[in-house]
Design an enzyme around this catalytic site. Structure first.
Site, PDB file in Angstrom:
ATOM      1  N   ALA A  33      22.102 -35.650   6.593  1.00  0.00           N
ATOM      2  CA  ALA A  33      22.179 -36.861   5.541  1.00  0.00           C
ATOM      3  C   ALA A  33      21.203 -37.375   4.360  1.00  0.00           C
ATOM      4  O   ALA A  33      20.599 -36.190   4.321  1.00  0.00           O
ATOM      5  CB  ALA A  33      21.820 -38.211   5.903  1.00  0.00           C
ATOM      6  N   ASN A  34      21.827 -37.460   3.267  1.00  0.00           N
ATOM      7  CA  ASN A  34      20.924 -37.590   1.825  1.00  0.00           C
ATOM      8  C   ASN A  34      19.613 -38.937   2.445  1.00  0.00           C
ATOM      9  O   ASN A  34      20.388 -40.106   3.450  1.00  0.00           O
ATOM     10  CB  ASN A  34      21.726 -38.002   1.281  1.00  0.00           C
ATOM     11  CG  ASN A  34      22.141 -36.581   0.167  1.00  0.00           C
ATOM     12  OD1 ASN A  34      21.750 -35.646   0.541  1.00  0.00           O
ATOM     13  ND2 ASN A  34      23.320 -37.071  -0.648  1.00  0.00           N
ATOM     14  N   ARG A  35      18.829 -38.809   1.535  1.00  0.00           N
ATOM     15  CA  ARG A  35      17.853 -40.575   1.808  1.00  0.00           C
ATOM     16  C   ARG A  35      18.218 -41.816   1.112  1.00  0.00           C
ATOM     17  O   ARG A  35      18.139 -41.205  -0.320  1.00  0.00           O
ATOM     18  CB  ARG A  35      16.303 -39.986   0.892  1.00  0.00           C
ATOM     19  CG  ARG A  35      14.773 -40.249   2.338  1.00  0.00           C
ATOM     20  CD  ARG A  35      13.986 -39.537   1.063  1.00  0.00           C
ATOM     21  NE  ARG A  35      13.299 -38.438   2.649  1.00  0.00           N
ATOM     22  CZ  ARG A  35      12.276 -38.626   3.735  1.00  0.00           C
ATOM     23  NH1 ARG A  35      12.885 -39.873   3.608  1.00  0.00           N
ATOM     24  NH2 ARG A  35      11.891 -38.332   3.723  1.00  0.00           N
ATOM     25  N   ALA A 100      25.168 -41.281  -2.606  1.00  0.00           N
ATOM     26  CA  ALA A 100      24.278 -40.038  -2.583  1.00  0.00           C
ATOM     27  C   ALA A 100      24.824 -38.940  -1.285  1.00  0.00           C
ATOM     28  O   ALA A 100      24.696 -38.956   0.059  1.00  0.00           O
ATOM     29  CB  ALA A 100      22.837 -39.821  -1.842  1.00  0.00           C
TER      30      ALA A 100
END
Ligand code: CTP
Ligand code: CA
Length: 223
Positions: A33-35, A100
């Site tokens: 995943a992305n932050r 994101a």
């Protein structure tokens, strides 16, 4: 800079907004995943609803509450977010991509949990579709706004993305070193083909309202 929404600035307009991270499965219990907390995108959605728009929010997994008056569609992967967005984009007046999105996904996720005792897996990654780029390619399509989270040369990278993806506007912010993600105060450098404007630093909620005001101005100036 106007920090308040102009009431009615987007009345009668349908605004599609992507927000939050995406999750790309590795196996049954793990993901890449992305932050992203989703806070900026949800603030933009709340502000667009306040400005009178009909707002559809395509949300990756976040802990954010749905803003009042906003229709929320929950998705998990970039592929799902792409499908949910593209199926509604042509009927929208504006599309704002605040998500994101994971740039890659695992080519062959395992449908069971991979065990520690198994051969250590090496993950083959394949590119995800670029959602806002595909929206911007729609002929006579919606007004498109992207975000650009950058660690360095923020304005140059954002202007390259604006041009390369054929967007109408892009909102760039600096991330890393305690900036951008999971913090409440932020600054946006907003660019379009013929100009630019800095908004902030201010909390993401006010930033969302100021950004929607600017988007409304540019939208009405060009259509
Ligand atoms: N975006 C998208 N679909 C993707 C990747 C990005 O719609 N698969 C959108 C983001 O929501 C954002 C904009 O494109 O509005 C820019 O995202 P960013 O990650 O900054 O740029 P990329 O084009 O992915 O390039 P890079 O990650 O290499 O900087
Ligand atoms: Ca990216």
């Amino acid at each position: 800079v106007a920090a308040l929404t102009v009431p009615g600035a987007l009345t009668g307009q349908t605004v599609l907004i992507t927000a939050g991270p995406t999750r790309e499965p590795i196996d049954a219990v793990r993901f890449i995943a992305n932050r992203s907390s989703g806070r900026m995108g949800f603030a933009v959605a709340a502000a667009a609803a306040d400005a009178g728009a009909q707002v559809i929010l395509i949300a990756g997994p976040t802990a954010q509450p749905t803003p009042p008056g906003v229709t929320r569609i929950d998705v998990e992967t970039a592929t799902d977010m792409h499908a949910a967005t593209l199926s509604r984009a042509a009927d929208s007046d504006l599309v704002i991509a605040a998500a994101a999105v994971a740039d890659y996904r695992v080519a062959r996720p395992a449908d069971r949990k991979v065990r520690k005792a198994d051969t250590p897996p090496s993950l083959e990654l394949i590119p995800n579709p670029d959602i806002i780029r595909d929206v911007a390619e729609i002929v006579d399509g919606p007004f498109t706004v992207g975000f650009a989270a950058e660690t360095h040369e923020v304005t140059d990278h954002a202007r390259d993305k604006l041009t390369d993806k054929g967007l109408d506007m892009i909102a760039a912010n600096q991330v890393g070193e305690g900036r951008g993600f999971e913090v409440s105060e932020n600054t946006l450098e907003v660019l379009w083909r013929t100009g630019q404007q800095t908004i902030g630093p201010m909390p993401k909620e006010r930033l969302g309202r100021a950004l929607i005001t600017l988007i409304g101005e540019r939208f009405h100036a060009t259509r």
